[in-house]
Design a protein around this motif. Structure first.
Motif, PDB file in Angstrom:
ATOM      1  N   LYS A   1       8.505  -6.661   0.218  1.00  0.00           N
ATOM      2  CA  LYS A   1       7.861  -5.517  -0.419  1.00  0.00           C
ATOM      3  C   LYS A   1       7.226  -5.968  -1.726  1.00  0.00           C
ATOM      4  CE  LYS A   1       9.131  -1.201   1.152  1.00  0.00           C
ATOM      5  NZ  LYS A   1       8.098  -0.138   1.249  1.00  0.00           N
TER       6      LYS A   1
ATOM      7  N   TYR B   1      -6.714 -11.715  -3.987  1.00  0.00           N
ATOM      8  CA  TYR B   1      -5.905 -10.937  -3.060  1.00  0.00           C
ATOM      9  C   TYR B   1      -6.720 -10.571  -1.823  1.00  0.00           C
ATOM     10  CZ  TYR B   1      -3.945  -6.822  -0.879  1.00  0.00           C
ATOM     11  OH  TYR B   1      -3.495  -5.933   0.060  1.00  0.00           O
TER      12      TYR B   1
ATOM     13  N   ARG C   1      -5.979  -8.583   2.162  1.00  0.00           N
ATOM     14  CA  ARG C   1      -5.123  -8.079   3.239  1.00  0.00           C
ATOM     15  C   ARG C   1      -5.934  -8.102   4.526  1.00  0.00           C
ATOM     16  NH1 ARG C   1      -4.512  -3.428   1.525  1.00  0.00           N
ATOM     17  NH2 ARG C   1      -5.740  -2.178   2.935  1.00  0.00           N
ATOM     18  N   GLY C   2      -5.468  -8.883   5.506  1.00  0.00           N
ATOM     19  CA  GLY C   2      -6.202  -8.989   6.763  1.00  0.00           C
ATOM     20  C   GLY C   2      -7.614  -9.463   6.490  1.00  0.00           C
ATOM     21  N   ASP C   3      -8.587  -8.757   7.075  1.00  0.00           N
ATOM     22  CA  ASP C   3      -9.976  -9.165   6.836  1.00  0.00           C
ATOM     23  C   ASP C   3     -10.689  -8.202   5.889  1.00  0.00           C
ATOM     24  OD1 ASP C   3     -10.055  -7.089   8.572  1.00  0.00           O
ATOM     25  OD2 ASP C   3     -10.917  -8.200  10.247  1.00  0.00           O
ATOM     26  N   ALA C   4      -9.896  -7.439   5.108  1.00  0.00           N
ATOM     27  CA  ALA C   4     -10.501  -6.548   4.107  1.00  0.00           C
ATOM     28  C   ALA C   4     -11.158  -7.395   3.012  1.00  0.00           C
ATOM     29  CB  ALA C   4      -9.445  -5.630   3.511  1.00  0.00           C
ATOM     30  N   GLU C   5     -11.968  -6.746   2.189  1.00  0.00           N
ATOM     31  CA  GLU C   5     -12.657  -7.449   1.104  1.00  0.00           C
ATOM     32  C   GLU C   5     -11.657  -8.113   0.158  1.00  0.00           C
ATOM     33  OE1 GLU C   5     -16.068  -7.799  -0.085  1.00  0.00           O
ATOM     34  OE2 GLU C   5     -16.198  -7.587   2.101  1.00  0.00           O
TER      35      GLU C   5
ATOM     36  N   ARG D   1       1.419  -4.875  -5.531  1.00  0.00           N
ATOM     37  CA  ARG D   1       2.199  -3.987  -4.662  1.00  0.00           C
ATOM     38  C   ARG D   1       1.740  -4.037  -3.208  1.00  0.00           C
ATOM     39  NH1 ARG D   1       0.046   2.268  -5.686  1.00  0.00           N
ATOM     40  NH2 ARG D   1      -1.842   2.004  -4.440  1.00  0.00           N
ATOM     41  N   SER D   2       0.481  -4.354  -2.982  1.00  0.00           N
ATOM     42  CA  SER D   2      -0.090  -4.240  -1.642  1.00  0.00           C
ATOM     43  C   SER D   2       0.295  -5.396  -0.742  1.00  0.00           C
ATOM     44  CB  SER D   2      -1.618  -4.175  -1.735  1.00  0.00           C
ATOM     45  OG  SER D   2      -2.010  -3.016  -2.426  1.00  0.00           O
ATOM     46  N   MET D   3       0.394  -5.104   0.553  1.00  0.00           N
ATOM     47  CA  MET D   3       0.672  -6.155   1.530  1.00  0.00           C
ATOM     48  C   MET D   3      -0.541  -7.080   1.632  1.00  0.00           C
ATOM     49  SD  MET D   3       2.644  -4.155   4.576  1.00  0.00           S
ATOM     50  CE  MET D   3       1.391  -2.902   4.761  1.00  0.00           C
TER      51      MET D   3
ATOM     52  N   GLY E   1       4.760  -8.440   2.535  1.00  0.00           N
ATOM     53  CA  GLY E   1       4.798  -7.572   3.712  1.00  0.00           C
ATOM     54  C   GLY E   1       4.412  -8.177   5.041  1.00  0.00           C
ATOM     55  N   GLY E   2       3.958  -9.425   5.066  1.00  0.00           N
ATOM     56  CA  GLY E   2       3.698 -10.098   6.334  1.00  0.00           C
ATOM     57  C   GLY E   2       2.300  -9.983   6.889  1.00  0.00           C
ATOM     58  N   ILE E   3       1.414  -9.236   6.230  1.00  0.00           N
ATOM     59  CA  ILE E   3       0.023  -9.219   6.685  1.00  0.00           C
ATOM     60  C   ILE E   3      -0.691 -10.397   6.030  1.00  0.00           C
ATOM     61  CG2 ILE E   3      -2.176  -7.981   6.728  1.00  0.00           C
ATOM     62  CD1 ILE E   3      -0.669  -5.380   6.660  1.00  0.00           C
ATOM     63  N   PRO E   4      -1.195 -11.336   6.826  1.00  0.00           N
ATOM     64  CA  PRO E   4      -1.859 -12.486   6.215  1.00  0.00           C
ATOM     65  C   PRO E   4      -3.235 -12.128   5.674  1.00  0.00           C
ATOM     66  CG  PRO E   4      -1.975 -12.649   8.597  1.00  0.00           C
ATOM     67  CD  PRO E   4      -1.202 -11.387   8.295  1.00  0.00           C
TER      68      PRO E   4
ATOM     69  N   LYS F   1       4.403  -4.628 -10.766  1.00  0.00           N
ATOM     70  CA  LYS F   1       4.225  -4.236  -9.365  1.00  0.00           C
ATOM     71  C   LYS F   1       2.825  -3.691  -9.090  1.00  0.00           C
ATOM     72  CE  LYS F   1       5.995  -1.207  -5.772  1.00  0.00           C
ATOM     73  NZ  LYS F   1       6.805  -0.027  -5.442  1.00  0.00           N
TER      74      LYS F   1
END
Lengths: 274, 105
Positions: A36, A68, A70-74, A109-111, A143-146, A105
């Motif tokens: 988290k 930073y 998350r996934g393929d976000a910007e 905070r974000s994954m 959080g496990g999202i690469p 945090k």
């Protein structure tokens, strides 16, 4: 006269053996695989982590931030320089300055992946008459999202992992590519060290006793070379923190009219399977 | 007979959920402190959660709001009064339910 020569030779031997361990920008945070998001504390010291040796003056800070994704976000840049505080750091036989940074945090905070980048100033190595600057990265995940762990951060020089640097088992092979201005560095010389004395965040010091004992000086700093395409491979033999420093690979080769070794450093953490 | 049926369902469920491992849904929500909640989602292989259905329900299970994850795999909504839950619904075996009491700043 012969005596004099011997004396000089002896001095030379001592001078050389004093350099058995390598200079490393240590950028440490207790956990890089976070379930988290939460506050992240850092300790940043220019030292010899394999032997908790001499602490050097890194010459201030040019930049400290995280990229930073998350996934393929910007991807987003998170400025962190404002969180740095100068601290006194103690190794068993050396004291010096370093930095701490408590990142709240709200910033982490974000994954996703956080590639932390620390660019120090210039350290002057008097014995050799050269400057050093080690541009250092640590990749953490929440959080496990690469995200962008395998992407270059766009630094003058850097080591880009080809295996998730926050999800390594002991015994995994760490594979990475050494880049200078985004291009592979064939045959780059890379030093590898184990963080042998664990940082104590309360005391701003490291443990007196090392985790491992070295049978010979050659084991303190391991040296590997990149292949013709700039790739390095290293089997990680023990759980803990491992630092990789590609020496003199950066584009800047001079500072203040003197030679500069602009190095690329990355830290990874391996975990035992149990 | 009923028991066998249940057992089969259980086995089927386990099979489905174990398939999710290579591509498991992940979602986390935060209280923004301004009366709104933001949820962020994704998958363990890094693929986007854009377009994934989001449902906000009250304590009794009544739907308060429905929507979809935006292009950045985010979904924001006004914080409901009392008990609530948020469901990230990416299809069978790909659901994440987060209780309001676990959504903090």
């Amino acid at each position: 006269m012969k005596k004099m020569t011997w004396a000089l030779a002896l001095i030379a031997v001592f001078a050389l053996s004093g350099q058995a361990s390598a200079h490393f920008m240590m950028m440490h945070t207790p956990e890089i695989a976070q379930e988290k998001g939460g506050d992240m504390d850092f300790r940043i010291v220019f030292t010899h982590p394999a032997e908790a040796g001499h602490i050097m003056d890194m010459g201030g800070v040019q930049d400290f931030y995280a990229l930073y994704q998350r996934g393929d976000a910007e991807p987003q840049k998170i400025e962190l320089k404002g969180y740095l505080k100068e601290i006194a750091w103690a190794n068993p036989e050396s004291k010096g300055k370093g930095y701490s940074a408590l990142i709240p945090k709200k910033d982490v905070r974000s994954m996703g992946d956080y590639t932390f980048v620390f660019i120090p100033g210039f350290y002057f190595e008097e014995e050799e008459g050269v400057y050093m600057q080690q541009i250092t990265k640590v990749v953490a995940n929440v959080g496990g999202i690469p995200g962008n762990w395998a992407e270059p951060a766009g630094l003058p020089c850097e080591i880009v992992p080809l295996i998730k640097p926050y999800g390594l088992w002991t015994g995994n092979v760490f594979k990475a590519q050494v880049l200078s201005e985004g291009k592979p560095v064939p045959g780059a010389e890379v030093e590898v060290e184990f963080l042998n004395h664990m940082p104590d965040y309360k005391a701003n010091a490291v443990s007196k006793d090392g985790i491992v004992e070295y049978p010979h000086d050659a084991f303190v700093t391991q040296t590997i070379f990149a292949d013709a395409d700039g790739y390095i491979t290293y089997g990680i033999p023990k759980a803990g923190w491992w630092g990789f420093a590609a020496l003199g690979v950066g584009p800047q080769t001079e500072h203040n009219g003197k030679e500069l070794s602009q190095d690329a450093v990355i830290w990874v953490k391996a975990v035992d399977m149990k | 007979m009923k028991f066998v049926k249940h057992l089969l369902l259980l086995v089927a469920f386990c099979l489905v959920s174990s398939l999710a491992v290579a591509h498991s849904p992940l979602c986390d929500c935060f209280d923004n402190g301004d009366g709104t909640i933001t949820c962020e989602g994704g998958f363990s292989d890094g693929s986007s959660a854009s377009g994934v259905g989001m449902t906000v329900k009250d304590g009794a299970g009544a739907v308060l709001q429905e929507g979809k994850m935006d292009a950045n795999s985010e979904f924001s909504f006004p914080k409901p009064e009392g008990d609530y839950s948020v469901t990230f619904d990416a299809g069978e075996g790909h659901q994440v339910v987060i209780k309001g009491e676990n959504i903090v700043q």
